[in-house]
Design a protein around this motif. Structure first.
Motif, PDB file in Angstrom:
ATOM      1  N   GLU A  98      -5.612  12.093  -9.043  1.00  0.00           N
ATOM      2  CA  GLU A  98      -5.746  10.966  -9.967  1.00  0.00           C
ATOM      3  C   GLU A  98      -7.186  10.676 -10.378  1.00  0.00           C
ATOM      4  OE1 GLU A  98      -3.842   6.495 -10.122  1.00  0.00           O
ATOM      5  OE2 GLU A  98      -2.863   8.123  -9.051  1.00  0.00           O
TER       6      GLU A  98
ATOM      7  N   HIS B 180      -3.649  12.775  -3.207  1.00  0.00           N
ATOM      8  CA  HIS B 180      -3.331  11.775  -4.225  1.00  0.00           C
ATOM      9  C   HIS B 180      -4.592  11.381  -4.983  1.00  0.00           C
ATOM     10  CE1 HIS B 180       0.212  10.280  -1.488  1.00  0.00           C
ATOM     11  NE2 HIS B 180       0.455  11.461  -2.024  1.00  0.00           N
ATOM     12  N   VAL B 181      -5.678  11.159  -4.240  1.00  0.00           N
ATOM     13  CA  VAL B 181      -6.942  10.763  -4.856  1.00  0.00           C
ATOM     14  C   VAL B 181      -7.460  11.877  -5.755  1.00  0.00           C
ATOM     15  CG1 VAL B 181      -9.270   9.894  -4.444  1.00  0.00           C
ATOM     16  CG2 VAL B 181      -7.448   9.379  -2.807  1.00  0.00           C
TER      17      VAL B 181
ATOM     18  N   ARG C  98       5.102   8.167  -5.300  1.00  0.00           N
ATOM     19  CA  ARG C  98       4.384   9.278  -5.938  1.00  0.00           C
ATOM     20  C   ARG C  98       5.260  10.527  -6.024  1.00  0.00           C
ATOM     21  NH1 ARG C  98      -1.050   9.347  -6.830  1.00  0.00           N
ATOM     22  NH2 ARG C  98      -2.103   7.357  -6.477  1.00  0.00           N
TER      23      ARG C  98
ATOM     24  N   LYS D   1      -1.646   1.578 -10.782  1.00  0.00           N
ATOM     25  CA  LYS D   1      -0.791   2.671 -10.339  1.00  0.00           C
ATOM     26  C   LYS D   1      -0.610   2.632  -8.818  1.00  0.00           C
ATOM     27  CE  LYS D   1       0.167   4.381 -14.325  1.00  0.00           C
ATOM     28  NZ  LYS D   1       1.562   4.326 -14.823  1.00  0.00           N
TER      29      LYS D   1
ATOM     30  N   ASN E 190      -7.177   4.705  -6.806  1.00  0.00           N
ATOM     31  CA  ASN E 190      -6.219   5.135  -7.819  1.00  0.00           C
ATOM     32  C   ASN E 190      -6.558   4.446  -9.128  1.00  0.00           C
ATOM     33  OD1 ASN E 190      -4.993   2.830  -5.997  1.00  0.00           O
ATOM     34  ND2 ASN E 190      -4.185   2.502  -8.063  1.00  0.00           N
ATOM     35  N   ARG E 191      -5.961   4.903 -10.187  1.00  0.00           N
ATOM     36  CA  ARG E 191      -6.162   4.225 -11.471  1.00  0.00           C
ATOM     37  C   ARG E 191      -5.479   2.870 -11.437  1.00  0.00           C
ATOM     38  NH1 ARG E 191      -6.632   9.011 -16.039  1.00  0.00           N
ATOM     39  NH2 ARG E 191      -7.581  10.527 -14.638  1.00  0.00           N
TER      40      ARG E 191
ATOM     41  N   SER F 272      -0.936   3.193  -4.991  1.00  0.00           N
ATOM     42  CA  SER F 272      -2.070   3.408  -4.101  1.00  0.00           C
ATOM     43  C   SER F 272      -1.927   4.742  -3.367  1.00  0.00           C
ATOM     44  CB  SER F 272      -2.174   2.265  -3.099  1.00  0.00           C
ATOM     45  OG  SER F 272      -2.364   1.033  -3.755  1.00  0.00           O
ATOM     46  N   PRO F 273      -3.042   5.420  -3.075  1.00  0.00           N
ATOM     47  CA  PRO F 273      -2.978   6.741  -2.447  1.00  0.00           C
ATOM     48  C   PRO F 273      -2.969   6.663  -0.922  1.00  0.00           C
ATOM     49  CG  PRO F 273      -5.226   6.269  -3.111  1.00  0.00           C
ATOM     50  CD  PRO F 273      -4.400   5.069  -3.509  1.00  0.00           C
TER      51      PRO F 273
ATOM     52  N   LYS G  64     -11.602   3.489 -12.168  1.00  0.00           N
ATOM     53  CA  LYS G  64     -10.235   3.023 -12.016  1.00  0.00           C
ATOM     54  C   LYS G  64      -9.637   2.508 -13.324  1.00  0.00           C
ATOM     55  CE  LYS G  64      -9.034   0.362  -8.621  1.00  0.00           C
ATOM     56  NZ  LYS G  64      -7.848   1.044  -8.074  1.00  0.00           N
TER      57      LYS G  64
END
Length: 343
Positions: free
Chosen positions: A168, A164-165, A310, A156, A152-153, A158-159, A63
């Protein structure tokens, strides 16, 4: 897994459907010290078994998260918490019976088995029992608590989708377990039970009023807690700037839209007729203005919030203009996330 020119392993995350065989595979991966992203009813989490200190360290590396930021330990329904928390109090039992499985994290004194690597060096731990069926099956199969911040990173958005995951963290983790879209869409409410008066450290779907109704005692609101932040334990999602897309986020009442001079591509997100009408007028005036209409219900806005943020980045928007929510308790969690996204 392949290796880079420097000899370091290069990961390509396996995106797995939530079949029983894949859930068992991911549980075994957690037990052996690997990372697994998985769905909860709030957002997708990046999990490591709390018994695997190397994997805990791997969460922070994947992360880009500072190691002093505590993680939340996730447990299965009915899990034995002996040693993971210092004691099971009557207050804990009341809240667990009322809200678990569900989006409520309890901050309590940690037990001797809970590593300081999970708690950010603190003597307290955040612990919760998610209600997503895939998460429950995974936690039961793993057999120990699973530390899991959002997948998520750091800092940033949240997925709320496996995609999304993958976008990222797909080159940083080995497994992503897919599942239904989270029902809540924002992170859990965090309530501290470390003092005589319970206190909301992070607002979420479960409100202070709901907790008060169960406990029969006053609960310190997040607004009250925010006035004395240094006296509270560190918890996830408490940074001033967080949940942030690349696009600049503005939170504005409808009446301020008409006076805006927009440049570049902008996404306007709202729910009332007045705001949406003003946004449409901006589109006619400036051209590259996209309008997203959401429900006027706080829970529905919360569910769509992160996917919308996003989307702004996916569309290469330079700005996102959000309609300013109401200032009532049922909007508190959405207001909190928008405040941090726009900081």
């Amino acid at each position: 897994m392949t290796t880079t020119d420097s000899g370091r392993p290069h990961l390509h995350a396996a995106l797995l459907d939530p079949s029983d065989i894949h859930i068992q595979r991911c549980a075994q991966a957690l037990q052996s010290g690997e990372l697994v992203a998985f769905p909860t009813e709030t957002v997708f989490g990046l999990g490591a078994a709390v018994s695997q200190l190397g994997a805990i360290e791997g969460i922070f590396k994947a992360k880009g998260r500072p190691s002093e930021h505590p993680l939340i330990a996730h447990v299965a329904p009915g899990a034995d918490l002996t040693g993971w928390v210092a004691e099971l109090t009557a207050t804990m039992h009341k809240l667990m019976n009322a809200f678990w499985p569900g989006p409520l994290t309890l901050v309590v004194p940690k037990g001797e088995r809970m590593p300081f690597e999970v708690t950010g060096g603190q003597t307290s731990v955040g612990i919760r029992c998610p209600s997503h069926p895939v998460a429950i099956k995974l936690l039961k199969a793993t057999g120990v608590p699973v530390a899991a911040p959002s997948a998520n990173r750091f800092g940033k958005v949240s997925p709320t989708r496996a995609s999304h995951v993958l976008a990222e963290l797909g080159d940083r983790i080995p497994f992503i377990l897919d599942g239904d879209v989270p029902e809540v869409g924002i992170e859990s409410t965090i309530v501290s039970l470390l003092e005589d008066q319970p206190a909301i450290l992070r607002p979420g779907a479960i409100t202070a009023e709901q907790i008060e109704a169960v406990l029969g005692v006053p609960v310190k609101s997040h607004g009250e807690v925010s006035k004395t932040p240094n006296s509270n334990p560190r918890v996830s999602g408490a940074l001033e700037k967080h949940y942030s897309p690349d696009a600049k986020v503005w939170v504005l009442p409808a009446g301020e839209l008409a006076a805006l001079e927009l440049q570049n591509k902008t996404l306007c997100v709202g729910w009332t007729d007045e705001f949406l009408a003003q946004a449409d007028a901006l589109r006619e005036k400036f051209g590259e203005v996209l309008v997203e209409a959401l429900s006027d219900k706080p829970g529905e806005v919360a569910k769509a919030l992160y996917a919308t943020l996003r989307q702004a980045d996916e569309l290469a928007c330079r700005q996102v203009l959000f309609e300013k929510p109401g200032q009532t308790p049922d909007w508190e969690a959405v207001n909190d996330r928008l405040k941090r996204a726009s900081a």
